[in-house]
Design a protein around this motif. Structure first.
Motif, PDB file in Angstrom:
ATOM      1  N   ARG B 221     -22.090 -35.303 -24.769  1.00 17.40           N
ATOM      2  CA  ARG B 221     -22.238 -34.196 -25.724  1.00 17.40           C
ATOM      3  C   ARG B 221     -22.180 -34.655 -27.195  1.00 17.40           C
ATOM      4  O   ARG B 221     -21.456 -34.098 -28.012  1.00 17.40           O
ATOM      5  N   THR B 224     -21.536 -32.560 -30.704  1.00 12.56           N
ATOM      6  CA  THR B 224     -20.912 -31.248 -30.529  1.00 12.56           C
ATOM      7  C   THR B 224     -19.404 -31.364 -30.754  1.00 12.56           C
ATOM      8  O   THR B 224     -18.859 -32.461 -30.836  1.00 12.56           O
ATOM      9  N   ASP B 225     -18.733 -30.235 -30.819  1.00 14.42           N
ATOM     10  CA  ASP B 225     -17.288 -30.259 -31.019  1.00 14.42           C
ATOM     11  C   ASP B 225     -16.540 -30.827 -29.821  1.00 14.42           C
ATOM     12  O   ASP B 225     -15.383 -31.202 -29.917  1.00 14.42           O
ATOM     13  N   THR B 226     -17.189 -30.884 -28.668  1.00 19.09           N
ATOM     14  CA  THR B 226     -16.530 -31.418 -27.471  1.00 19.09           C
ATOM     15  C   THR B 226     -17.021 -32.824 -27.131  1.00 19.09           C
ATOM     16  O   THR B 226     -16.807 -33.304 -26.010  1.00 19.09           O
ATOM     17  N   HIS B 228     -17.322 -36.547 -26.329  1.00 19.19           N
ATOM     18  CA  HIS B 228     -16.328 -37.450 -25.745  1.00 19.19           C
ATOM     19  C   HIS B 228     -16.927 -38.840 -25.600  1.00 19.19           C
ATOM     20  O   HIS B 228     -18.024 -39.015 -25.069  1.00 19.19           O
ATOM     21  N   GLY B 243     -16.683 -34.651 -18.572  1.00 24.05           N
ATOM     22  CA  GLY B 243     -16.938 -33.236 -18.827  1.00 24.05           C
ATOM     23  C   GLY B 243     -18.407 -32.873 -18.637  1.00 24.05           C
ATOM     24  O   GLY B 243     -19.176 -33.641 -18.059  1.00 24.05           O
ATOM     25  N   PRO B 244     -18.773 -31.696 -19.147  1.00 28.81           N
ATOM     26  CA  PRO B 244     -20.137 -31.180 -18.948  1.00 28.81           C
ATOM     27  C   PRO B 244     -21.229 -32.106 -19.510  1.00 28.81           C
ATOM     28  O   PRO B 244     -20.937 -33.005 -20.293  1.00 28.81           O
ATOM     29  N   TYR B 272     -12.085 -36.869 -20.461  1.00 24.37           N
ATOM     30  CA  TYR B 272     -12.236 -35.736 -21.376  1.00 24.37           C
ATOM     31  C   TYR B 272     -11.253 -34.634 -21.009  1.00 24.37           C
ATOM     32  O   TYR B 272     -11.089 -34.306 -19.857  1.00 24.37           O
ATOM     33  N   GLU B 273     -10.577 -34.119 -22.028  1.00 26.41           N
ATOM     34  CA  GLU B 273      -9.712 -32.959 -21.804  1.00 26.41           C
ATOM     35  C   GLU B 273     -10.161 -31.845 -22.712  1.00 26.41           C
ATOM     36  O   GLU B 273     -10.087 -31.978 -23.929  1.00 26.41           O
ATOM     37  N   PRO B 274     -10.602 -30.733 -22.137  1.00 23.97           N
ATOM     38  CA  PRO B 274     -11.070 -29.633 -22.987  1.00 23.97           C
ATOM     39  C   PRO B 274      -9.939 -29.179 -23.904  1.00 23.97           C
ATOM     40  O   PRO B 274      -8.788 -29.063 -23.472  1.00 23.97           O
ATOM     41  N   GLN B 275     -10.265 -28.986 -25.171  1.00 24.13           N
ATOM     42  CA  GLN B 275      -9.272 -28.516 -26.130  1.00 24.13           C
ATOM     43  C   GLN B 275      -9.264 -26.995 -26.120  1.00 24.13           C
ATOM     44  O   GLN B 275     -10.312 -26.374 -25.987  1.00 24.13           O
ATOM     45  N   GLU B 277      -9.562 -23.444 -27.544  1.00 25.61           N
ATOM     46  CA  GLU B 277     -10.343 -22.954 -28.688  1.00 25.61           C
ATOM     47  C   GLU B 277      -9.419 -22.702 -29.873  1.00 25.61           C
ATOM     48  O   GLU B 277      -8.402 -22.031 -29.749  1.00 25.61           O
TER      49      GLU B 277
END
Lengths: 290, 290
Positions: B221, B224-226, B228, B243-244, B272-275, B277
């Protein structure tokens, strides 16, 4: 708090992204990295679009470590604007690393860079090899390592993107010695000068890498309305006028795909002719309702 | 009249440029090239930002020559939106050539592409060689020409960007045979699958190009903000969760500059660990008056 590294794209001040414009408009301060490349429209157009002052971060500022900017980014949202894409020069990775070491969050907003922009010639982007830069030769300084890189790319059937030297904020030896902050006018290498230097190196090295009849592509102002591309035997480009900067050159691989040939065929070797300004329509044409 | 080829950048619908947004909003029709790549947010977010309907130009549409779009572009301003930068796929050069042959003016608005986006890893962009794509292997189909390209880049001290296969709008053999326009769910290759396939090819070819302990970089990604990034021995990345989609891989040259090492050091091999929001501040912080 956050340092935003923001790419500005290739030429037009309005190539800034919608997301980046929001960030710029709310940021505490907005710096512009102004010594590795330039946006031809200048900062006045930026200030007008952004509604914000833009502080030029010149070579001295960056080489002295951007201290003030990093200090501000600890407490605030601060933007560093970079022409092209963000990581086009090593100096930006350096700023990234230093900010991280100081515990500053760094966010990157990418934009168009010359390395994918040259896809406009039709040459397949995945087939580009090592990118070289050709510096202005002087009587006593003619570094030619790019020659070996072009040879290497050719042997491996890859295109070579040749970036051209830019001299901004250079001081004359006299001004440098006297410590005067007086700068020479900016100089941007032309396609013509680059090709002459390439042939000069071939004259010296005589390894048969470059020749007057090999295919070359000259490209000026990629991504702008005045973009100009000319493809043909190297000798046929040497005297063409490509217009204002920025220019670059591509030495294509000897074997081209049918599509690459078809695209290059659209750009015969001719000089740039400025088009008269076309007035914008007073009213936008109606869109279909669908 | 005019066909605009417009790059959308790497991930966020608001990565569209200010200039492109103006063009999209006034255009007669807006098409989205939706089969060589995707914008993860989907078309609904585009329609909302643009205030315009967006027509998906899928594989069938493009392979049948975009007839309707080109016919419309003879009389009107028509946009074709392309994820990434415009000339990232051969099919876009094809559309460019066909439009030119029909006497249509073609204008290009560039945007960020993955080939400069991967500069976020700190690996120097000018040192990247031939870009390869790794396709999904099946039991009987394991094309491995990328192996030779990686070997070639390595010998020449270049990094290799490895793009990963995307399967969108694919039909099962049964649906294809029955002529049913029913599509399989999209599939995006992960860093993990790619690395496994790379090691599988090494197992077969045994030329020592790839190994479990060589340096590799997984990227997800970009821009983007995510985003990784994880860099480390290839084996240390095989089981990480990135992640995605979209993912890509870089096989760096064996020799790295100090700056490249420093940058890669910022991205240790971890999942990756989703943060959670982060809510946007209700009010923008005050900017200095200066």
């Amino acid at each position: 708090m956050v340092l935003f590294l923001i790419g500005l794209g290739l030429g037009d001040v309005r190539d800034v992204s919608v997301r980046a414009l929001d960030v710029i408009r709310r940021a505490y301060k907005v710096y512009l990295e102004s010594y590795t490349s330039i946006l031809m429209q200048g900062t006045a157009a930026m200030v007008e679009l952004y509604g914000r002052p833009v502080i030029e971060a010149d070579r001295t500022f960056v080489e002295q470590g951007c201290e003030q900017m990093l200090t501000e980014a600890k407490e605030h949202e601060v933007c560093l604007l970079i022409v092209g894409d963000v990581f086009c020069a090593t100096t930006h990775a350096d700023i990234f690393v230093r900010a991280k070491q100081l515990g500053i969050t760094v966010k990157t907003i990418h934009n168009a860079g010359i390395m994918t922009g040259v896809g406009c010639t039709g040459l397949e982007l995945y087939r580009f090899g090592y990118t070289v830069t050709v510096p202005f030769f002087t009587d006593s300084w003619k570094p030619d390592s790019f020659y070996d890189r072009i040879a290497q790319n050719m042997r491996a059937n890859m295109h070579t993107l040749v970036l051209l030297d830019i001299k901004v904020k250079e001081q004359s030896i006299e001004n440098l010695m006297r410590g005067r902050q007086v700068f020479e006018p900016p100089r941007y290498m032309t396609v013509n000068r680059c090709l002459e230097q390439l042939l000069e190196v071939e004259e010296t090295r005589k390894e048969g890498v470059l020749s007057a009849d090999m295919m070359a592509v000259g490209v000026a102002r990629v991504g702008t309305d005045t973009q100009h591309i000319a493809a043909g035997p190297l000798a046929s480009l040497v005297d063409l006028d490509f217009g204002p900067p920025l220019h670059c050159v591509i030495i294509p691989s000897k074997s081209l795909s049918d599509m690459e040939r078809a695209m290059l065929g659209l750009f015969p070797p001719r000089s740039y002719e400025p088009q008269p300004e076309v007035a914008a329509p007073a009213q936008a044409p109606a869109a279909p309702s669908q």
